[in-house]
Motif scaffolding. Structure first.
Motif, PDB file in Angstrom:
ATOM      1  N   VAL A  81       0.834  -1.203   0.000  1.00  0.00           N
ATOM      2  CA  VAL A  81       0.000   0.000   0.000  1.00  0.00           C
ATOM      3  C   VAL A  81       0.866   1.249   0.000  1.00  0.00           C
ATOM      4  N   GLN A  82       1.922   1.226   0.785  1.00  0.00           N
ATOM      5  CA  GLN A  82       2.821   2.381   0.841  1.00  0.00           C
ATOM      6  C   GLN A  82       3.464   2.647  -0.504  1.00  0.00           C
ATOM      7  N   SER A  83       3.868   1.578  -1.195  1.00  0.00           N
ATOM      8  CA  SER A  83       4.496   1.770  -2.507  1.00  0.00           C
ATOM      9  C   SER A  83       3.490   2.253  -3.542  1.00  0.00           C
ATOM     10  N   ASP A  84       2.220   1.896  -3.374  1.00  0.00           N
ATOM     11  CA  ASP A  84       1.206   2.303  -4.361  1.00  0.00           C
ATOM     12  C   ASP A  84       0.774   3.751  -4.189  1.00  0.00           C
ATOM     13  N   ILE A  85       0.608   4.197  -2.936  1.00  0.00           N
ATOM     14  CA  ILE A  85       0.064   5.544  -2.733  1.00  0.00           C
ATOM     15  C   ILE A  85       1.127   6.553  -2.345  1.00  0.00           C
ATOM     16  N   GLY A  86       2.336   6.113  -2.071  1.00  0.00           N
ATOM     17  CA  GLY A  86       3.393   7.028  -1.693  1.00  0.00           C
ATOM     18  C   GLY A  86       3.529   7.155  -0.182  1.00  0.00           C
ATOM     19  N   THR A  87       4.703   7.577   0.246  1.00  0.00           N
ATOM     20  CA  THR A  87       4.999   7.626   1.677  1.00  0.00           C
ATOM     21  C   THR A  87       4.160   8.672   2.405  1.00  0.00           C
ATOM     22  N   LEU A  88       3.958   9.840   1.790  1.00  0.00           N
ATOM     23  CA  LEU A  88       3.218  10.915   2.447  1.00  0.00           C
ATOM     24  C   LEU A  88       1.782  10.503   2.720  1.00  0.00           C
ATOM     25  N   TRP A  89       1.103  10.022   1.667  1.00  0.00           N
ATOM     26  CA  TRP A  89      -0.293   9.616   1.836  1.00  0.00           C
ATOM     27  C   TRP A  89      -0.404   8.431   2.795  1.00  0.00           C
ATOM     28  N   PHE A  90       0.573   7.548   2.755  1.00  0.00           N
ATOM     29  CA  PHE A  90       0.551   6.410   3.672  1.00  0.00           C
ATOM     30  C   PHE A  90       0.687   6.889   5.122  1.00  0.00           C
ATOM     31  N   ALA A  91       1.563   7.880   5.355  1.00  0.00           N
ATOM     32  CA  ALA A  91       1.725   8.425   6.704  1.00  0.00           C
ATOM     33  C   ALA A  91       0.428   9.074   7.178  1.00  0.00           C
TER      34      ALA A  91
END
Length: 597
Positions: A81-91
Motif C-alpha cells: 500500500v505504501q508503494s502504491d500511494i506514496g509515503t506521504l499519503w501512507f503516513a
C-alpha cells in the motif's frame, strides 16, 4: 585422594533460538510483566490521566503491532500500500488509523488494564499472522498428493527442536490469544461490578495463555510440562480470585487439588516413557520407535496411559471430569469462558502432538510405516470419547444451574473433539483444529451473555433467573439463543460444520459406532439447549424475583457487548462461509505431519 571429575567427550551445543519464533510468547510475557510492574508503582492514576492513558493504548497497540509485524515478517505490513500511494499519503492514512483506534477505545468505555491486555493480545495475534504468512514455508511431501495453492508450513524453530511453531501450533496459539482478547473485554465490567481491584486477573490470563502457547508448540515432554504448569497454576488462582465468594474459593481449591493430582500422573507417565525410549524429546522418541522394536513394552504402555490421564484431566474427559461442574459454577464467569476456550484448546493441542503425531506412524526411508502405536492407545481414547459424549449429554439435562449445564455441555463437546483425536488421521486432526476454534467463540459468547445477566456475586445463573430474558433484553436473548443453537449443531452455524467434520472423520476411519454415539449425543444435548431457549423466551419470572418486569434490565457494558458481538459474528460467519477456517485447518495438519517425519 584428589576429587575425580567426569570428562565430557563432546562439547555441549546450546540450541539455536529465534526471536521471531518466540515473538508470541515474548509479547504475552512482556505484556504481563509491564502491567504488573506499572500497577505496582502506580496503583491508580488520577481519573483524567487514567482516561487519557486508556485511550492512548489504542493507537499504541496499532503502532506496536505494525512494528512487530515488520520485525517478525519479511517486510513491514502494508508495504504494498505504501508503494502504491506514496509515503506521504501512507503516513496520513496511518495517522488517521491511529486516531480512529483512540476514538474507538474511548467509545467502549473500557478500563486501562482490560484494553492493555486486549491490545497485547492483538499484538501477539499480529506476530502469529506474520509467522504464518512470511516464515512458514515447506516443500510439499509427495505422499500427501498434489500441493494446494499457497500452502505454508515449515516449522519455525524457536528454541532448537524443543519448541517451535508449525501450522498446527500457530492456529491453536491464535485461538488461545483470541480468547485472551475477548475475555479481557468481558472481565472489565465484571471486576468493576464485583469490586475486585487490581491487575492480577489480566496478568494471570496472559501468563496462562503463554503457557498454552508453549504446550501447543512443545517438542519435548519437559517443555510441555512447563507450559502446562504455567497455564494451570495461573488458572487455579483465577478461579479462586473472587475471595468474597466462598464458591470461588472452593472452586479454586478443588481445581488445584485435582489438577496437582493429574500433574503427578502426567509427570510419572513422562518418566516411564523416558525409561522405555531413552528420551523426552518427541522427535527422538518417534525416531526411536521407528527404528527399534520394543519386545517388552509394558513400561511404554503404562507411560502412555498416565499421559492420557494427565491430559484427559485438562480437557475434562470422562472419567477425569469430576472437577468441571463445581469449578465452572464457582469460578468467575469470564474466567470460565477462558477455561472452556483457551485451556481446552491447549489440552487438545498437547493430546494431538503427543499421541497422534509422536505415537502415530512414522515413515522410514524405504517408505514403510514403523513405530505405529495407535492400536495401543486408540482403544483407550475410543472408550474415553464414548463415555465423555454420553455422560456429558445425559447429566447436562438434569441440571438447574445454567453454568453447570454448560459445564456438562463442555464435557460433551470434549467428547466430540476426542472422536477426531481417535481417528488419528489427517482429516481427523483437521476436524479437531476446526472444532476447537469454532467452539472457543461459541462458548465465550455464551458465557459472555451469562456474565452480563448473572448479576452481583454471580447469583443469577439458575434456569429460573433466565425466565423472560427475551422480554427484558431481546438482543442478549437472541445472542444466547444463537450460541446455544450453534452448540447444538443447527445448520448455518459454526457448530454444525464442526460436528459434520468430526463425524465425517470418524466414518472415514470406519469408527461407525463412535459416529453413531456422537450423533445420538448431539440429539440429547439439543434438548438441553432448547430447554434454556424455552426458558428465555417463554418463561415467566415470579413477581417478587430479581428477574421480574419491575426489576431493572440487565445492561451490557460496551466492552462486553463488543466481545459478545465478535463471538456472534464469527459463530454465524463460519457457519455460513466455513471455507476460510476449514482451509486454515486443512493446511495446518499436513504441516504438522510433515514436521513429524
Amino acid at each position: 585422594m584428589p576429587t575425580q571429575f567426569a570428562r565430557i567427550s563432546d562439547p555441549v551445543t546450546p540450541p539455536q533460538y529465534s526471536l521471531a519464533g518466540l515473538s508470541p510468547l515474548i509479547i504475552l510475557a512482556v505484556g504481563a510483566f509491564l502491567l504488573i510492574m506499572f500497577r505496582s508503582v502506580i496503583k491508580r492514576l488520577p481519573e483524567k490521566a487514567e482516561r487519557f492513558a486508556t485511550i492512548a493504548v489504542g493507537p499504541a497497540a496499532v503502532l506496536v503491532a505494525w512494528v512487530v509485524g515488520g520485525l517478525v515478517g519479511d517486510e513491514m505490513p502494508l508495504a504494498n500500500v505504501q508503494s502504491d500511494i506514496g509515503t506521504l499519503w501512507f503516513a496520513l492514512l496511518f495517522a488517521f488509523v491511529l486516531v480512529v483506534a483512540g476514538f474507538f477505545v474511548s467509545t467502549i468505555r473500557v478500563g486501562f488494564d482490560a484494553v492493555f491486555t486486549s491490545g497485547t493480545g492483538l499484538v501477539a495475534l499480529t506476530a502469529i499472522a506474520e509467522l504464518w504468512n512470511d516464515r512458514h514455508r515447506v516443500a510439499w511431501p509427495a505422499q500427501f498428493g498434489e500441493r494446494p495453492d499457497g500452502l505454508l508450513g515449515d516449522p519455525v524453530a524457536a528454541i532448537g527442536d524443543q519448541f517451535s511453531f508449525d501450522g498446527f501450533s500457530l492456529v491453536m496459539a491464535g485461538v488461545m490469544v483470541s480468547a485472551v482478547v475477548l475475555c479481557a473485554l468481558l472481565l472489565d465490567e465484571y471486576l468493576r461490578r464485583e469490586r475486585i481491584d487490581g491487575p492480577e486477573m489480566y496478568v494471570l490470563m496472559m501468563l496462562s495463555a503463554a503457557g498454552g502457547v508453549v504446550m501447543a508448540g512443545a517438542g519435548d515432554l519437559i517443555v510441555l510440562f512447563l507450559g502446562l504448569e504455567t497455564l494451570s497454576i495461573s488458572v487455579y488462582i483465577m478461579a479462586a480470585l473472587h475471595v468474597r465468594r466462598s464458591e470461588s474459593l472452593e472452586a479454586g481449591l478443588k481445581y488445584f487439588v485435582l489438577g496437582a493430582f493429574s500433574s503427578a500422573f502426567l509427570l510419572y507417565g513422562m518418566a516411564l516413557v523416558y525409561g522405555a525410549t531413552g528420551s523426552l524429546n518427541l522427535h527422538e522418541i518417534r525416531l526411536h520407535l521407528a527404528s527399534v522394536v520394543i519386545l517388552q513394552d509394558a513400561m511404554l504402555l503404562a507411560g502412555l496411559a498416565m499421559l492420557l490421564v494427565g491430559l484427559g484431566f485438562k480437557v475434562a474427559a470422562v472419567p477425569f471430569h469430576t472437577w468441571t461442574p463445581d469449578v465452572y459454577q464457582g469460578a468467575p464467569t469470564p474466567v470460565v469462558a477462558f477455561m472452556a476456550s483457551a485451556v481446552k484448546a491447549a489440552g487438545f493441542a498437547a493430546l494431538v502432538r503427543v499421541f497422534v503425531v509422536t505415537f502415530g506412524p512414522s515413515l522410514t526411508n524405504s517408505g514403510f510405516v514403523a513405530g505405529d502405536y495407535r492400536l495401543d492407545w486408540k482403544p483407550a481414547v475410543f472408550a474415553m470419547a464414548l463415555l465423555t459424549l454420553l455422560v456429558g449429554a445425559v447429566l447436562a439435562i438434569v441440571q438447574r444451574d445454567v453454568k453447570r449445564m454448560l459445564a456438562y455441555s463442555s464435557i460433551s463437546h470434549a467428547g466430540f473433539i476426542l472422536v477426531g483425536v481417535e481417528a488419528a488421521s489427517h482429516r481427523g486432526t483437521a476436524a479437531v483444529v476446526f472444532y476447537v476454534a469454532a467452539y472457543a467463540f461459541m462458548v465465550i459468547g455464551a458465557f459472555g451473555v451469562l456474565t452480563v445477566v448473572s448479576g452481583s456475586g454471580d447469583r443469577k445463573t439458575s434456569l429460573d433467573d433466565l425466565d423472560g430474558l427475551a422480554a427484558r433484553r431481546p438482543a442478549l436473548a437472541l445472542a444466547l439463543t444463537i450460541f446455544l443453537l450453534a452448540q447444538a449443531g443447527v445448520p448455518l452455524t459454526s457448530g454444525f460444520v464442526a460436528k459434520f467434520q468430526i463425524i465425517g472423520a470418524a466414518v472415514e476411519v470406519r469408527s461407525f459406532w463412535l459416529a453413531v454415539v456422537a450423533m445420538v449425543s448431539a440429539v440429547v444435548s439439543a434438548f438441553l439447549y432448547l430447554r434454556i431457549v424455552l426458558s428465555v423466551y417463554l418463561g415467566s419470572p415470579a413477581d417478587d424475583s430479581d428477574t421480574s418486569d419491575n426489576a431493572p434490565a440487565e445492561r451490557a457494558h460496551p466492552a462486553a457487548g463488543l466481545a459478545i458481538g465478535i463471538a456472534l459474528a464469527i459463530t454465524v460467519g463460519v457457519g455460513v462461509i466455513p471455507g476460510p477456517l476449514d482451509e486454515l485447518a486443512r493446511e495446518a495438519v499436513p504441516q504438522l505431519f510433515a514436521a513429524s517425519r
